[in-house]
Design a protein around this motif. Structure first.
Motif, PDB file in Angstrom:
ATOM      1  N   LEU A  18       0.565  -1.185  -0.038  1.00 26.74           N
ATOM      2  CA  LEU A  18       0.090  -0.198   0.248  1.00 26.74           C
ATOM      3  C   LEU A  18       0.683   1.346  -0.144  1.00 26.74           C
ATOM      4  CD1 LEU A  18      -2.768  -0.923   2.526  1.00 26.74           C
ATOM      5  CD2 LEU A  18      -2.934  -0.755   0.257  1.00 26.74           C
ATOM      6  N   THR A  19       2.316   1.064   0.198  1.00 25.87           N
ATOM      7  CA  THR A  19       2.966   2.339  -0.002  1.00 25.87           C
ATOM      8  C   THR A  19       2.794   3.367  -1.040  1.00 25.87           C
ATOM      9  OG1 THR A  19       4.816   0.569   0.995  1.00 25.87           O
ATOM     10  CG2 THR A  19       5.474   2.917   0.185  1.00 25.87           C
ATOM     11  N   GLY A  20       2.474   3.075  -2.112  1.00 31.00           N
ATOM     12  CA  GLY A  20       2.326   3.921  -2.982  1.00 31.00           C
ATOM     13  C   GLY A  20       0.921   4.829  -2.911  1.00 31.00           C
ATOM     14  N   ARG A 147     -10.426  -7.552  12.214  1.00 29.17           N
ATOM     15  CA  ARG A 147      -9.999  -6.108  12.642  1.00 29.17           C
ATOM     16  C   ARG A 147     -10.093  -5.301  11.564  1.00 29.17           C
ATOM     17  NH1 ARG A 147      -5.742  -7.016  17.074  1.00 29.17           N
ATOM     18  NH2 ARG A 147      -6.015  -9.074  17.843  1.00 29.17           N
ATOM     19  N   PHE A 148     -10.513  -5.830  10.353  1.00 29.58           N
ATOM     20  CA  PHE A 148     -10.821  -4.893   9.295  1.00 29.58           C
ATOM     21  C   PHE A 148     -12.057  -4.298   9.232  1.00 29.58           C
ATOM     22  CE2 PHE A 148      -6.858  -7.042   7.962  1.00 29.58           C
ATOM     23  CZ  PHE A 148      -6.293  -6.353   7.075  1.00 29.58           C
ATOM     24  N   ASP A 149     -12.950  -4.597  10.160  1.00 30.90           N
ATOM     25  CA  ASP A 149     -14.320  -4.218  10.038  1.00 30.90           C
ATOM     26  C   ASP A 149     -14.470  -2.763  10.630  1.00 30.90           C
ATOM     27  OD1 ASP A 149     -15.012  -6.678   9.434  1.00 30.90           O
ATOM     28  OD2 ASP A 149     -16.148  -7.129  11.590  1.00 30.90           O
ATOM     29  N   ASN A 150     -15.317  -2.134  10.087  1.00 30.90           N
ATOM     30  CA  ASN A 150     -15.396  -0.600  10.625  1.00 30.90           C
ATOM     31  C   ASN A 150     -14.169   0.457  10.184  1.00 30.90           C
ATOM     32  OD1 ASN A 150     -18.029  -1.487  11.407  1.00 30.90           O
ATOM     33  ND2 ASN A 150     -17.191  -1.959  13.372  1.00 30.90           N
ATOM     34  N   ILE A 151     -13.645  -0.037   9.343  1.00 35.86           N
ATOM     35  CA  ILE A 151     -12.482   0.906   8.807  1.00 35.86           C
ATOM     36  C   ILE A 151     -12.774   1.735   7.711  1.00 35.86           C
ATOM     37  CG2 ILE A 151     -10.153   0.752   7.870  1.00 35.86           C
ATOM     38  CD1 ILE A 151     -10.364  -0.440  10.862  1.00 35.86           C
ATOM     39  N   SER A 158     -10.701  -2.462   1.139  1.00 34.87           N
ATOM     40  CA  SER A 158     -10.501  -3.477  -0.033  1.00 34.87           C
ATOM     41  C   SER A 158      -9.931  -4.579   0.282  1.00 34.87           C
ATOM     42  CB  SER A 158      -9.771  -2.593  -1.152  1.00 34.87           C
ATOM     43  OG  SER A 158      -9.651  -3.726  -2.102  1.00 34.87           O
ATOM     44  N   ILE A 159      -8.790  -4.543   1.077  1.00 43.12           N
ATOM     45  CA  ILE A 159      -8.174  -5.774   1.738  1.00 43.12           C
ATOM     46  C   ILE A 159      -8.861  -6.400   2.527  1.00 43.12           C
ATOM     47  CG2 ILE A 159      -6.023  -6.484   3.187  1.00 43.12           C
ATOM     48  CD1 ILE A 159      -4.389  -4.234   1.955  1.00 43.12           C
ATOM     49  N   SER A 162     -11.472  -8.552   0.927  1.00 42.85           N
ATOM     50  CA  SER A 162     -10.979  -9.495  -0.097  1.00 42.85           C
ATOM     51  C   SER A 162     -10.521 -10.565   0.890  1.00 42.85           C
ATOM     52  CB  SER A 162      -9.482  -9.197  -0.640  1.00 42.85           C
ATOM     53  OG  SER A 162      -8.898 -10.029  -0.993  1.00 42.85           O
ATOM     54  N   LEU A 163     -10.064 -10.434   2.286  1.00 38.32           N
ATOM     55  CA  LEU A 163      -9.912 -11.354   3.158  1.00 38.32           C
ATOM     56  C   LEU A 163     -10.908 -12.065   3.739  1.00 38.32           C
ATOM     57  CD1 LEU A 163      -7.274  -9.615   5.456  1.00 38.32           C
ATOM     58  CD2 LEU A 163      -6.794 -11.361   3.640  1.00 38.32           C
ATOM     59  N   ARG A 164     -12.005 -11.314   3.694  1.00 37.58           N
ATOM     60  CA  ARG A 164     -13.298 -11.822   4.242  1.00 37.58           C
ATOM     61  C   ARG A 164     -13.955 -12.812   3.282  1.00 37.58           C
ATOM     62  NH1 ARG A 164     -16.176 -11.159   8.327  1.00 37.58           N
ATOM     63  NH2 ARG A 164     -15.163  -9.312   9.215  1.00 37.58           N
ATOM     64  N   LEU A 165     -13.884 -12.445   1.837  1.00 44.30           N
ATOM     65  CA  LEU A 165     -14.286 -13.173   0.931  1.00 44.30           C
ATOM     66  C   LEU A 165     -13.428 -14.828   0.863  1.00 44.30           C
ATOM     67  CD1 LEU A 165     -16.120 -13.822  -1.446  1.00 44.30           C
ATOM     68  CD2 LEU A 165     -14.129 -12.538  -3.009  1.00 44.30           C
ATOM     69  N   GLN A 166     -12.140 -14.440   0.847  1.00 42.65           N
ATOM     70  CA  GLN A 166     -11.343 -15.388   0.727  1.00 42.65           C
ATOM     71  C   GLN A 166     -11.342 -16.420   1.794  1.00 42.65           C
ATOM     72  OE1 GLN A 166      -7.121 -14.392   0.643  1.00 42.65           O
ATOM     73  NE2 GLN A 166      -6.431 -16.432   0.370  1.00 42.65           N
TER      74      GLN A 166
END
Length: 181
Positions: A18-20, A147-151, A158-159, A162-166
């Motif tokens: 995500l650096t860019g 931990r990605f919820d409510n971000i 987006s990440i 994707s993790l939730r789907l995967q």
């Protein structure tokens, strides 16, 4: 056990990339990138997977993992078991965690009953222990997916999506829902 290592390594890679996207002054996004960079560095230094999760839990939103609580306790035992199976050493007695599975009735033999099936490794190869291993990995991974919820940050959302789907497929997997009778 291998899935937990794959998960944390993939997460580190994705966050570090995500650096860019970093905008001047976006410290929130930078914190996530820093977490990814740390995981990448830990991987290069061949850090233990347990260390990666402990350190990551301190950097991401949510409660930090503690060595004396779940899901970390089962995860740590799963990693010890994995290491014992993969890096076999001559042992005169089973590891400490073996007795926990005997007490739960999840081994082929009772404690001290070496006649039916010799060797503690063989005694652990039961459906109950396999289900416990799947549940342990599932519980740890979902601790971090949550931990990605409510971000609010779109790149992190987006990440997380994707993790939730995967990894969401494990929610419907019977191996992660098994309960002891």
């Amino acid at each position: 056990a291998v899935t937990t290592e794959a998960f944390v390594n993939e997460l580190g890679y994705r966050l570090s990339k995500l650096t860019g996207l970093t905008q001047v002054g976006n410290q929130y996004l930078q914190n996530w990138i820093d977490a990814g960079n740390l995981l990448e560095q830990l991987e290069q230094n061949q850090a233990q997977v347990t260390s990666k999760y402990l350190q990551l839990s301190n950097l991401l939103p949510g409660e930090a993992l503690r060595r004396d609580t779940q899901p970390y306790q089962d995860f740590a035992m799963l990693i010890k078991m994995r290491n014992d199976f993969v890096h076999v050493k001559a042992q005169t007695k089973p590891p400490r965690y073996f007795e926990q599975f005997v007490n739960r009735g999840w081994t082929y033999n009772d404690s001290g009953d070496e006649i039916k099936l010799a060797g503690w490794m063989n005694q652990l190869q039961t459906p109950q222990v396999a289900c416990w291993a799947c549940q342990s990995a599932h519980n740890l991974v979902w601790n971090f997916v949550g931990r990605f919820d409510n971000i609010a940050e779109p790149a992190i959302q987006s990440i997380g999506a994707s993790l939730r789907l995967q990894w969401g497929k494990t929610q419907d997997d019977d191996r992660t829902r098994w309960t002891a009778r």
